[in-house]
Design a protein around this motif. Sequence first.
Motif, PDB file in Angstrom:
ATOM      1  N   ALA A 157       0.868  -1.177   0.000  1.00  0.00           N
ATOM      2  CA  ALA A 157       0.000   0.000   0.000  1.00  0.00           C
ATOM      3  C   ALA A 157       0.902   1.223   0.000  1.00  0.00           C
ATOM      4  CB  ALA A 157      -0.908  -0.002   1.226  1.00  0.00           C
ATOM      5  N   THR A 158       0.360   2.354  -0.365  1.00  0.00           N
ATOM      6  CA  THR A 158       1.171   3.568  -0.455  1.00  0.00           C
ATOM      7  C   THR A 158       1.229   4.285   0.886  1.00  0.00           C
ATOM      8  OG1 THR A 158       0.603   3.854  -2.777  1.00  0.00           O
ATOM      9  CG2 THR A 158       1.465   5.781  -1.608  1.00  0.00           C
ATOM     10  N   ASN A 159       2.442   4.393   1.400  1.00  0.00           N
ATOM     11  CA  ASN A 159       2.666   5.188   2.617  1.00  0.00           C
ATOM     12  C   ASN A 159       3.094   6.585   2.168  1.00  0.00           C
ATOM     13  OD1 ASN A 159       4.250   6.436   4.817  1.00  0.00           O
ATOM     14  ND2 ASN A 159       3.883   4.519   5.892  1.00  0.00           N
ATOM     15  N   PRO A 160       2.390   7.646   2.552  1.00  0.00           N
ATOM     16  CA  PRO A 160       2.700   8.984   2.047  1.00  0.00           C
ATOM     17  C   PRO A 160       4.087   9.490   2.422  1.00  0.00           C
ATOM     18  CG  PRO A 160       1.142   9.101   3.872  1.00  0.00           C
ATOM     19  CD  PRO A 160       1.256   7.661   3.496  1.00  0.00           C
ATOM     20  N   ASP A 161       4.678   8.923   3.449  1.00  0.00           N
ATOM     21  CA  ASP A 161       6.005   9.364   3.883  1.00  0.00           C
ATOM     22  C   ASP A 161       7.122   8.422   3.465  1.00  0.00           C
ATOM     23  OD1 ASP A 161       4.838  11.534   5.193  1.00  0.00           O
ATOM     24  OD2 ASP A 161       4.611  10.415   7.068  1.00  0.00           O
ATOM     25  N   ALA A 162       6.800   7.132   3.304  1.00  0.00           N
ATOM     26  CA  ALA A 162       7.862   6.133   3.129  1.00  0.00           C
ATOM     27  C   ALA A 162       7.782   5.336   1.844  1.00  0.00           C
ATOM     28  CB  ALA A 162       7.856   5.177   4.328  1.00  0.00           C
ATOM     29  N   GLY A 163       6.784   5.553   1.014  1.00  0.00           N
ATOM     30  CA  GLY A 163       6.673   4.798  -0.232  1.00  0.00           C
ATOM     31  C   GLY A 163       5.916   3.504  -0.036  1.00  0.00           C
ATOM     32  N   PRO A 164       6.198   2.472  -0.858  1.00  0.00           N
ATOM     33  CA  PRO A 164       5.452   1.212  -0.765  1.00  0.00           C
ATOM     34  C   PRO A 164       5.644   0.530   0.592  1.00  0.00           C
ATOM     35  CG  PRO A 164       6.663   1.344  -2.832  1.00  0.00           C
ATOM     36  CD  PRO A 164       7.174   2.449  -1.968  1.00  0.00           C
ATOM     37  N   GLN A 165       4.539   0.258   1.266  1.00  0.00           N
ATOM     38  CA  GLN A 165       4.571  -0.419   2.565  1.00  0.00           C
ATOM     39  C   GLN A 165       3.954  -1.800   2.408  1.00  0.00           C
ATOM     40  OE1 GLN A 165       3.072   1.870   5.835  1.00  0.00           O
ATOM     41  NE2 GLN A 165       2.993   0.142   7.251  1.00  0.00           N
ATOM     42  N   VAL A 166       4.610  -2.804   2.956  1.00  0.00           N
ATOM     43  CA  VAL A 166       4.146  -4.184   2.845  1.00  0.00           C
ATOM     44  C   VAL A 166       2.842  -4.357   3.628  1.00  0.00           C
ATOM     45  CG1 VAL A 166       4.699  -6.608   3.291  1.00  0.00           C
ATOM     46  CG2 VAL A 166       6.512  -5.008   2.588  1.00  0.00           C
ATOM     47  N   THR A 167       1.906  -5.055   3.030  1.00  0.00           N
ATOM     48  CA  THR A 167       0.649  -5.385   3.710  1.00  0.00           C
ATOM     49  C   THR A 167       0.460  -6.898   3.727  1.00  0.00           C
ATOM     50  OG1 THR A 167      -0.713  -5.333   1.698  1.00  0.00           O
ATOM     51  CG2 THR A 167      -0.401  -3.236   2.884  1.00  0.00           C
ATOM     52  N   TYR A 168      -0.338  -7.360   4.685  1.00  0.00           N
ATOM     53  CA  TYR A 168      -0.676  -8.784   4.767  1.00  0.00           C
ATOM     54  C   TYR A 168      -2.159  -8.870   5.120  1.00  0.00           C
ATOM     55  CZ  TYR A 168       0.025 -13.773   5.703  1.00  0.00           C
ATOM     56  OH  TYR A 168      -0.023 -15.152   5.655  1.00  0.00           O
ATOM     57  N   ASN A 169      -2.899  -9.558   4.251  1.00  0.00           N
ATOM     58  CA  ASN A 169      -4.355  -9.622   4.410  1.00  0.00           C
ATOM     59  C   ASN A 169      -4.958  -8.212   4.476  1.00  0.00           C
ATOM     60  OD1 ASN A 169      -6.871 -10.911   4.693  1.00  0.00           O
ATOM     61  ND2 ASN A 169      -6.738 -10.888   6.938  1.00  0.00           N
ATOM     62  N   GLY A 170      -4.345  -7.295   3.752  1.00  0.00           N
ATOM     63  CA  GLY A 170      -4.831  -5.916   3.699  1.00  0.00           C
ATOM     64  C   GLY A 170      -4.303  -5.019   4.803  1.00  0.00           C
ATOM     65  N   TRP A 171      -3.633  -5.597   5.811  1.00  0.00           N
ATOM     66  CA  TRP A 171      -3.123  -4.795   6.936  1.00  0.00           C
ATOM     67  C   TRP A 171      -1.704  -4.286   6.643  1.00  0.00           C
ATOM     68  CZ3 TRP A 171      -6.371  -3.339  10.606  1.00  0.00           C
ATOM     69  CH2 TRP A 171      -7.451  -4.145  10.935  1.00  0.00           C
ATOM     70  N   PRO A 172      -1.467  -2.974   6.632  1.00  0.00           N
ATOM     71  CA  PRO A 172      -0.091  -2.472   6.565  1.00  0.00           C
ATOM     72  C   PRO A 172       0.703  -2.972   7.768  1.00  0.00           C
ATOM     73  CG  PRO A 172      -1.648  -0.720   6.063  1.00  0.00           C
ATOM     74  CD  PRO A 172      -2.456  -1.875   6.603  1.00  0.00           C
TER      75      PRO A 172
END
Length: 207
Positions: A157-172
Motif C-alpha cells: 500500500a502507499t505510505n505517504p512518507d515512506a513509499g510502498p509499505q508491505v501489507t498482509y491480508n490488507g493490513w499495513p
Amino acid sequence: MFVSTRSTRTRTASRVFALAAVAAITLAACGDDDDNAASGTTAAAAAATTAAPAPTAAPTEAPATTVNDRGLYGNSGATATTAAPAGAEGVVKVADSNLGKVLVAANGMTLYLFMPDAQGDPTCTSACAGAWPPLTVADGAQVSGGDGVDAALLATATNPDAGPQVTYNGWPLYYFSGDSAPGDTNGEGSGGVWYAVDPTGNPVDND
C-alpha cells in the motif's frame, strides 16, 4: 711625652666595645628587613599558586524524549531503538513467540498491524512512525514470504512518507521501536490498537 695610664686604656677599650655593639645591632636590623621582604615575597607567590581556579559551567543535559508523541500510537513506557530502515527487503516470515506464531520481518523482528488502518492505506505516519516504523520495499521490488506465509495475502500500500509499505491480508505492517531483539513482542496490545499478526493475517489478541 704622653704616658698611657691604666684609666686611659680602660676608657679606650670601652669605646671600641660600644662601637662594635652598635654595628652588630645595625647589621641584625638589616638582616631582619631582608628576611621579612623575602618572607613576604614567598607568601605572595604561594597565595598566587594556590588560588582556586574559576568554576566552570556544568554542561546542559539534553532533554529526555519518548517514542510516544501521541497517546493513541504507542506505549508511553517504551524506549526508542533502531528498527529496520525504510526500503528494507520485503520478506515476511513466520516465527514462534510468547504469543504463538506471528509474522516477523527478514531480521526476525515482530511485525504489527494498526487497527485504525482498517485493512486500508497506512495511517500511522509522521510522528507516529517514529515509534512504529513501516515495513517498506523499494519501488518495483517484489514482496516475498517464507514458510507458513500465505503469499496470496502479501501486497503493498502507499505510505505517504515512506513509499510502498508491505501489507498482509490488507493490513499495513509495522515494526515497534520498543522491541530490541528478535522475539520481542513489547508492542502487543499497545493502546488497545496495536497487535502482532498471526499467519492467517488476523491480529493476535491474548485478552
